[in-house]
Design a protein around this motif. Structure first.
Motif, short mmCIF file in Angstrom:
data_model
loop_
_atom_site.label_atom_id
_atom_site.label_comp_id
_atom_site.label_asym_id
_atom_site.label_seq_id
_atom_site.Cartn_x
_atom_site.Cartn_y
_atom_site.Cartn_z
N GLU A 153 0.80 -1.23 0.00
CA GLU A 153 0.00 0.00 0.00
C GLU A 153 0.83 1.28 0.00
N ARG A 154 2.11 1.21 0.40
CA ARG A 154 2.86 2.45 0.62
C ARG A 154 4.20 2.52 -0.12
N THR A 155 4.54 1.54 -0.93
CA THR A 155 5.82 1.57 -1.63
C THR A 155 5.62 1.59 -3.14
N LYS A 156 6.70 1.93 -3.85
CA LYS A 156 6.65 1.97 -5.31
C LYS A 156 6.39 0.58 -5.88
N LEU A 157 6.99 -0.45 -5.28
CA LEU A 157 6.76 -1.82 -5.73
C LEU A 157 5.28 -2.17 -5.63
N GLY A 158 4.65 -1.82 -4.51
CA GLY A 158 3.23 -2.09 -4.36
C GLY A 158 2.40 -1.34 -5.38
N ALA A 159 2.79 -0.11 -5.69
CA ALA A 159 2.07 0.66 -6.71
C ALA A 159 2.18 -0.02 -8.07
N TYR A 160 3.36 -0.54 -8.39
CA TYR A 160 3.54 -1.27 -9.65
C TYR A 160 2.64 -2.50 -9.69
N LEU A 161 2.58 -3.21 -8.55
CA LEU A 161 1.76 -4.42 -8.50
C LEU A 161 0.29 -4.09 -8.73
N ARG A 162 -0.21 -3.06 -8.07
CA ARG A 162 -1.62 -2.69 -8.23
C ARG A 162 -1.89 -2.21 -9.64
N ALA A 163 -0.97 -1.44 -10.18
CA ALA A 163 -1.15 -0.94 -11.55
C ALA A 163 -1.12 -2.07 -12.57
N ALA A 164 -0.27 -3.08 -12.31
CA ALA A 164 -0.15 -4.19 -13.25
C ALA A 164 -1.43 -4.99 -13.36
N THR A 165 -2.24 -4.99 -12.31
CA THR A 165 -3.49 -5.74 -12.35
C THR A 165 -4.61 -4.91 -12.98
N GLU A 166 -4.53 -3.57 -12.86
CA GLU A 166 -5.60 -2.72 -13.37
C GLU A 166 -5.33 -2.27 -14.81
N ARG A 167 -4.08 -1.88 -15.09
CA ARG A 167 -3.73 -1.41 -16.43
C ARG A 167 -2.43 -2.08 -16.89
N PRO A 168 -2.46 -3.39 -17.15
CA PRO A 168 -1.22 -4.10 -17.48
C PRO A 168 -0.52 -3.57 -18.73
N GLU A 169 -1.30 -3.13 -19.73
CA GLU A 169 -0.69 -2.64 -20.97
C GLU A 169 0.08 -1.35 -20.72
N LEU A 170 -0.41 -0.50 -19.81
CA LEU A 170 0.28 0.74 -19.49
C LEU A 170 1.58 0.47 -18.74
N VAL A 171 1.53 -0.44 -17.77
CA VAL A 171 2.73 -0.80 -17.00
C VAL A 171 3.75 -1.45 -17.92
N GLN A 172 3.29 -2.29 -18.84
CA GLN A 172 4.18 -2.95 -19.79
C GLN A 172 4.89 -1.90 -20.66
N ALA A 173 4.20 -0.82 -20.97
CA ALA A 173 4.79 0.23 -21.80
C ALA A 173 5.96 0.93 -21.10
N PHE A 174 6.00 0.86 -19.78
CA PHE A 174 7.10 1.45 -19.03
C PHE A 174 8.28 0.48 -18.88
N GLY A 175 8.22 -0.64 -19.57
CA GLY A 175 9.33 -1.59 -19.57
C GLY A 175 9.31 -2.58 -18.43
N ILE A 176 8.17 -2.72 -17.73
CA ILE A 176 8.07 -3.66 -16.61
C ILE A 176 7.47 -4.97 -17.11
N ASN A 177 8.09 -6.06 -16.73
CA ASN A 177 7.64 -7.39 -17.15
C ASN A 177 6.43 -7.78 -16.29
N VAL A 178 5.23 -7.52 -16.80
CA VAL A 178 4.01 -7.75 -16.03
C VAL A 178 3.78 -9.23 -15.72
N PRO A 179 3.91 -10.16 -16.70
CA PRO A 179 3.71 -11.57 -16.37
C PRO A 179 4.64 -12.06 -15.26
N ARG A 180 5.90 -11.61 -15.26
CA ARG A 180 6.82 -12.02 -14.21
C ARG A 180 6.39 -11.46 -12.87
N MET A 181 5.90 -10.22 -12.87
CA MET A 181 5.44 -9.60 -11.62
C MET A 181 4.23 -10.35 -11.06
N ILE A 182 3.31 -10.74 -11.92
CA ILE A 182 2.13 -11.48 -11.47
C ILE A 182 2.53 -12.85 -10.92
#
Length: 293
Positions: free
Chosen positions: A167-196
């Protein structure tokens, strides 16, 4: 020493401690379920079997490798979490685009398979695990075993650290974003499937950690997870599906309520959590801490 409604303080405080211990396991297990559902939208019915695997891996590390409890506290969640990662990659990842029911049926079947394999190998009778912190302290109104106090304190610390991370760190923000807008997070170069995948592994690791903590208190047996998972799902529903804070608060709170019910109304102790769940769902269908979808 005073009595409350005819109940001696020793009995009252003893059941309160037992409720806190059960609440610690409820909180850890429901926290893992909330992470997996909230961030992956998967109902993980294998969670109880993975809790049991955590206890068994700790027992096997001690019996076959001589690794004591403190080593198992680190290794067992990592080992069981790694098996969870394999399951997610090979099986669960294929169901993300399907209805929740498919994931529920898959994980329920996996739970039956895992429990059956362990029952076939080790039987249904419990296996003892040595208490790593023997002894305790007489507080006058009750006797506090050191290990049980450690379980409550350590579980609470793990829950709070997990909540803060999500809830309070950048990693957590990436995790929440990856579930709601995976295509946007992927555009920032983050490996969404690996994160999930890692998210599922972390949720499974929390279940295994609860199993290690439970091993010295309860006997290690193949049915220990199936006896607990229905109650844990009720805890998750009451707190709110996917709510991290709800899982922690309701886990500990319902454990205490269950413990006190055993003092004042023992006949209702096995059903009080489900009665509370029914009332909460009638008043607030999304759970106490959940948000309407």
């Amino acid at each position: 020493m005073f009595e409350l409604l005819g109940v001696p303080p020793q009995a009252l405080m003893g059941q309160l401690l037992l409720g806190l211990i059960n609440g610690a396991f409820y909180a850890l297990l429901s926290l893992g379920l909330a992470i997996i559902f909230g961030l992956m939208n998967v109902i993980n019915f294998t969670h109880g079997a993975q809790y049991m695997m955590g206890a068994f891996v700790a027992w096997m590390l001690l019996q076959y490798a001589g690794i004591p409890y403190w080593g198992a506290l680190v290794l067992s969640p990592v080992i069981v979490g790694a098996t969870g990662i394999v399951i997610e990659r090979l099986l669960i990842s294929r169901l993300y685009h399907l209805d929740h029911l498919y994931g529920l049926l898959l994980t329920f079947g996996l739970a039956l398979i895992v429990e059956g394999l362990f029952r076939q190998q080790y039987g249904s009778s419990g296996l003892p695990y040595t208490n790593p912190i023997p002894g305790g302290q007489n507080l006058g109104f009750m006797f506090l075993p050191w290990y049980r106090g450690w379980v409550v304190a350590f579980s609470l610390a793990v829950c709070l650290v997990t909540w803060f991370t999500i809830e309070r760190t950048k990693l957590g923000a990436y995790l929440r974003a990856a579930t709601e807008r995976p295509e946007l997070v992927q555009a920032f170069g983050i490996n969404v499937p690996r994160m999930i995948t890692l998210t599922y592994g972390i949720g499974v690791g929390l279940a295994a950690l609860a199993g290690v903590l439970a091993a010295p208190i309860y006997t290690v047996n193949p049915t220990m997870g199936s006896n607990l998972i229905i109650v844990v799902f009720a805890v998750v529903v009451i707190g709110g599906m996917g709510s991290i804070a709800g899982s922690i608060v309701t886990g500990f709170g319902l454990g205490v309520i269950e413990g006190l019910t055993k003092v004042f109304w023992p006949e209702a102790s096995a059903t009080v959590i489900f009665v509370i769940m029914a009332i909460v769902l009638m008043v607030r269908p999304q759970g106490l801490f959940g948000t309407p979808r």
